[in-house]
Design an enzyme around this catalytic site. Structure first.
Site, PDB file in Angstrom:
ATOM      1  N   LYS A  53       0.840  -1.206   0.000  1.00 60.04           N
ATOM      2  CA  LYS A  53       0.000   0.000   0.000  1.00 60.04           C
ATOM      3  C   LYS A  53       0.874   1.254   0.000  1.00 60.04           C
ATOM      4  O   LYS A  53       0.615   2.217  -0.717  1.00 60.04           O
ATOM      5  CB  LYS A  53      -0.937  -0.012   1.220  1.00 60.04           C
ATOM      6  CG  LYS A  53      -2.063  -1.028   1.068  1.00 60.04           C
ATOM      7  CD  LYS A  53      -2.860  -1.289   2.336  1.00 60.04           C
ATOM      8  CE  LYS A  53      -3.870  -2.400   2.062  1.00 60.04           C
ATOM      9  NZ  LYS A  53      -4.656  -2.819   3.215  1.00 60.04           N
ATOM     10  N   GLN A  97      -5.006  -1.276   9.395  1.00 58.08           N
ATOM     11  CA  GLN A  97      -4.891  -2.624   8.840  1.00 58.08           C
ATOM     12  C   GLN A  97      -5.494  -3.655   9.790  1.00 58.08           C
ATOM     13  O   GLN A  97      -5.226  -3.632  10.994  1.00 58.08           O
ATOM     14  CB  GLN A  97      -3.408  -2.931   8.564  1.00 58.08           C
ATOM     15  CG  GLN A  97      -3.167  -4.230   7.831  1.00 58.08           C
ATOM     16  CD  GLN A  97      -3.690  -4.244   6.392  1.00 58.08           C
ATOM     17  OE1 GLN A  97      -3.758  -3.208   5.740  1.00 58.08           O
ATOM     18  NE2 GLN A  97      -4.071  -5.396   5.907  1.00 58.08           N
ATOM     19  N   ASP A 120     -11.028   2.793   3.449  1.00 55.12           N
ATOM     20  CA  ASP A 120     -11.414   1.383   3.366  1.00 55.12           C
ATOM     21  C   ASP A 120     -12.906   1.237   3.054  1.00 55.12           C
ATOM     22  O   ASP A 120     -13.346   0.180   2.622  1.00 55.12           O
ATOM     23  CB  ASP A 120     -11.186   0.701   4.732  1.00 55.12           C
ATOM     24  CG  ASP A 120      -9.925  -0.141   4.776  1.00 55.12           C
ATOM     25  OD1 ASP A 120      -9.509  -0.646   3.714  1.00 55.12           O
ATOM     26  OD2 ASP A 120      -9.371  -0.295   5.874  1.00 55.12           O
TER      27      ASP A 120
HETATM   28  N1  GUN Z   1      -6.886  -6.777   6.008  1.00 52.01           N
HETATM   29  C1  GUN Z   1      -7.124  -7.559   4.918  1.00 52.01           C
HETATM   30  N2  GUN Z   1      -7.716  -6.841   3.944  1.00 52.01           N
HETATM   31  C2  GUN Z   1      -7.854  -5.586   4.419  1.00 52.01           C
HETATM   32  C3  GUN Z   1      -8.385  -4.380   3.864  1.00 52.01           C
HETATM   33  O1  GUN Z   1      -8.865  -4.297   2.727  1.00 52.01           O
HETATM   34  N3  GUN Z   1      -8.323  -3.290   4.674  1.00 52.01           N
HETATM   35  C4  GUN Z   1      -7.809  -3.342   5.923  1.00 52.01           C
HETATM   36  N4  GUN Z   1      -7.820  -2.240   6.637  1.00 52.01           N
HETATM   37  N5  GUN Z   1      -7.321  -4.436   6.460  1.00 52.01           N
HETATM   38  C5  GUN Z   1      -7.340  -5.543   5.715  1.00 52.01           C
END
Ligand code: GUN
Length: 281
Positions: A53, A97, A120
């Site tokens: 990311k 996350q 998100d």
């Molecule tokens: N953990 C696994 N996929 C995601 C996601 O799309 N966003 C976040 N914040 N955590 C995750």
């Protein structure tokens, strides 16, 4: 024999679009989108995702920060951190996350993020907006699936779509996005007759996390098959939720695993962050 949907190529295109718009935003408004990713503790998968990311954010020209508290951080301390980020005008997107350590209530944390900064699309206000058909940040993975469908010329309008899995992150928002695009949507779960439901589907989205649960012989000839599954096998290889080799003999389009939906999630996060920055005055 199905055509493969190249998620890596589409994701690169999305990132290029975001990069071009970011340059324009900088030139016209002197505004640089900023994304902060909060990674609590040492979950190994989270570390890989967060690195991806950050790299994507830098590539498209955003400011990007990673905050990495120890896994012993208390819920109150994490709430204070989120509050600080909510108030920071350089931060347009906040991503906490998941998963979080067990002593922290993830729902509390997600709800503490300012909805405008929730890139998100997990905040209840944004989930509500999606449910009501109002604009707002969309959860990145199903948002990416919608873009893949568009790229292969698959307009969901009037089609039967079957979503396998009902998670808040993928299945439920996926169903709502397909419904908003005028598909006739069925959401399947462990009590469903999967074989019968999948056999009716013009579009199948599999998001359950069970390797090869969806059998190739169930796929309606000509269907579009989107596999969100990313199951790590004992030999270290990734497998999807769809029996790929058999399904590709029947589908018109199918996503591979890896290289299908996976790369789209980060690309759409970039899109959400750009939109969050653009919405600030
Ligand atoms: N953990 C696994 N996929 C995601 C996601 O799309 N966003 C976040 N914040 N955590 C995750």
């Amino acid at each position: 024999m199905a055509q493969l949907i190249d998620g890596k190529a589409v994701a690169a295109r999305v990132r290029a679009e975001v990069k071009a718009e970011t340059e324009k935003l900088k030139a016209e408004r002197g505004l640089v989108p900023g994304l902060t990713v909060v990674r609590v503790g040492e979950d190994p998968a989270s570390k890989i995702y967060v690195t991806g990311k950050k790299k994507a954010a830098e590539e498209v020209g955003f400011n990007s920060w990673e905050v990495h508290p120890d896994e012993k951080i208390t819920q109150d301390e994490l709430l204070s951190l989120v509050d600080k980020l909510n108030k920071d005008p350089a931060v347009h997107g906040i991503l906490v996350q998941l998963p979080l350590p067990k002593h922290i209530d993830a729902e509390r944390i997600i709800s503490a993020v300012k909805p405008e900064k929730d890139v998100d699309g997990f905040h209840p206000v944004n989930a509500g907006k999606l449910s009501l058909g109002k604009p707002g940040p969309r959860p990145c993975t199903p948002f990416g699936v919608m873009r893949l469908l568009e790229e292969v010329g698959c307009n969901p309008s009037g089609k039967r779509a079957v979503v396998v899995g009902r998670s808040n992150i993928v299945g439920k928002p996926m169903a709502l996005m397909l419904l908003a695009a005028d598909a006739t949507v069925t959401v399947c779960h462990r009590k469903s007759n999967l074989a019968a439901e999948v056999a009716n589907a013009d579009i199948v989205v599999a998001a359950v996390g069970v390797p090869e649960l969806i059998k190739g012989e169930w796929i309606k000839p000509g269907a579009v098959v989107i596999d969100v599954g990313m199951n790590r096998m004992p030999d270290g290889k990734l497998k999807g939720d769809v029996e790929f080799a058999a399904a590709k003999e029947r589908a018109s389009f199918i996503t591979p695993v890896p290289g299908g939906v996976g790369p789209m999630t980060i690309a759409m996060l970039m899109r959400n962050t750009l939109e969050a920055a653009k919405a600030t005055s």
